[in-house]
Write an enzyme that holds these catalytic residues in place. Structure first.
Site, PDB file in Angstrom:
ATOM      1  N   CYS A   1      44.823  84.698  10.112  1.00 44.47           N
ATOM      2  CA  CYS A   1      45.643  84.870  11.317  1.00 44.47           C
ATOM      3  C   CYS A   1      47.125  84.878  10.975  1.00 44.47           C
ATOM      4  O   CYS A   1      47.726  83.819  10.759  1.00 44.47           O
ATOM      5  CB  CYS A   1      45.331  83.758  12.320  1.00 44.47           C
ATOM      6  SG  CYS A   1      46.356  83.843  13.796  1.00 44.47           S
TER       7      CYS A   1
ATOM      8  N   CYS B   1      49.403  83.072  13.550  1.00 44.31           N
ATOM      9  CA  CYS B   1      49.350  81.605  13.475  1.00 44.31           C
ATOM     10  C   CYS B   1      50.082  81.094  12.234  1.00 44.31           C
ATOM     11  O   CYS B   1      50.794  80.099  12.294  1.00 44.31           O
ATOM     12  CB  CYS B   1      47.905  81.095  13.387  1.00 44.31           C
ATOM     13  SG  CYS B   1      46.716  82.024  14.325  1.00 44.31           S
ATOM     14  N   ASP B   2      49.888  81.750  11.098  1.00 51.09           N
ATOM     15  CA  ASP B   2      50.323  81.161   9.821  1.00 51.09           C
ATOM     16  C   ASP B   2      51.513  81.859   9.174  1.00 51.09           C
ATOM     17  O   ASP B   2      52.090  81.322   8.214  1.00 51.09           O
ATOM     18  CB  ASP B   2      49.151  81.170   8.822  1.00 51.09           C
ATOM     19  CG  ASP B   2      47.973  80.348   9.346  1.00 51.09           C
ATOM     20  OD1 ASP B   2      48.228  79.386  10.092  1.00 51.09           O
ATOM     21  OD2 ASP B   2      46.817  80.673   9.009  1.00 51.09           O
TER      22      ASP B   2
END
Ligand code: NAP
Length: 310
Positions: free
Chosen positions: A136, A139-140
């Site tokens: 992701c 997200c990261d």
């Protein structure tokens, strides 16, 4: 006369499920949507959605989902957080949904449980997950500020997320097993014009290395069999998707990859169970096609309920 908790239960809160809920509620069917984590599915991990009509400048994935959720709730959709463990067809013509802490019944069930990213199963992948291996980018991505990173795959996800990651990374290698991308042409053009992206063609991922965090990947040129190393601080895996259908095994017909087989009306092999969105066998997985599926599934479910009601 049977008693049921709901007319319709929808499993999954992505665009397909939320649209199905909007339509069933507007048909005055008592409807519940069950979502495992947060409403939105894969869309909430998408930075900007550019190919959903009505947003000429694009819209953030989470914002689009919030609008869909509020719209469905306005017409009465109930949303429950829960993990569906199983589904069964009861003799009283109801569909039963087993959650960890309770069982619910409905007349019609709409499966919109979506999909999740595939894992490749290469050495180092599971060991370094969360320590440089990610599925992701939204997200990261910020954790990889100033680093060189690799993205594996050549589809829309790999190219779109590769472009997104150039916001943070010093350099993004897109490692693809062929010499041609599967991604939409407009994404390809953007990636080819992005100075921070370097394509590594005809190349397979052999293993991911590093301790305690990723510091390199070993790759193999599939034409020459030459093995080489790319020094990267992270690797993002975008090698396709698999459906969230574990709870449906042995209940409705699935294809060999586990996607739900439906007809054009979103009917599955079992009467009263319908499927919509990424979870079903279909040629194009987009938000635009998911909402169409959701509306069709709701329409067919309503007709089905009318037919079975005493
Ligand atoms: P995808 O379209 O199935 O692409 C997967 C990519 O991974 C392909 O390039 C494939 O290579 C490669 N791949 C598969 N298995 C591999 C392996 N074992 N080793 C190395 N490479 C491997 O999957 P996706 O990109 O995750 O997208 C999923 C769905 O969501 C698609 O329908 C996509 O169009 C949609 N989506 C749309 C958007 C958008 O419209 N903006 C954004 C994201 C996703 P080959 O090309 O050689 O098969």
């Amino acid at each position: 006369m049977d008693t049921t908790d709901y007319d319709v239960i929808i499993v999954g809160g992505g665009p397909a499920g939320l649209t199905a809920g909007l339509y069933t509620c507007r048909s005055r069917l008592k409807s519940l949507l069950i979502e495992k984590m947060v409403v939105g599915g894969q869309v909430v991990t998408t930075e900007t959605v550019e190919n959903y009509p009505a947003f000429k400048d694009g819209i953030k994935g989470p914002e689009l989902i919030q609008e869909m959720e509020e719209q469905a709730k306005r017409f009465g959709l109930e949303i429950l957080t829960g993990d569906v463990e199983g589904v069964s067809v009861a003799e009283d013509n109801l569909r039963r949904i087993k959650l960890s802490d309770r069982e619910l019944s409905c007349r019609a069930l709409i499966i919109a449980s979506g999909s999740k990213p595939n894992e490749m199963g290469v050495e180092g992948e599971s060991e370094l997950r969360g320590r440089g291996v990610s599925y992701c980018a939204t997200c990261d991505g910020p954790f990889f500020q100033g680093l060189d990173i690799a993205v594996i795959g050549g589809g829309n996800s790999a190219v779109e997320e590769g472009i997104f990651l150039t916001k943070y990374a010093k350099k993004v290698y897109i490692v693809h097993r062929r010499d041609r991308l599967r991604a939409d042409k407009i994404l390809q053009e953007r990636a080819f014009n992005n100075e921070k992206i370097e394509f590594v063609w005809n190349t397979a991922l052999n293993k991911i290395e590093g301790n305690p965090t990723v510091n390199a990947i070993e790759v193999r040129n599939v034409k020459t069999n030459t093995i080489s190393k790319l020094e990267v601080g992270g690797v993002f895996m975008y090698v396709g998707i698999k459906p969230n259908t574990e709870f449906l095994k042995g209940i409705v017909a699935l294809d060999k990859r586990g996607f739900v087989i439906t007809d054009d009306e979103m009917k599955t092999s079992i009467p009263g169970i319908f499927a919509a969105g990424d979870v079903r066998v279909k040629p194009l997985r987009q938000i635009a096609t998911a909402v169409g599926d959701g509306a069709t599934a709701a329409f067919t479910a309503e007709k089905y309920i009318e037919d079975i009601k005493p």
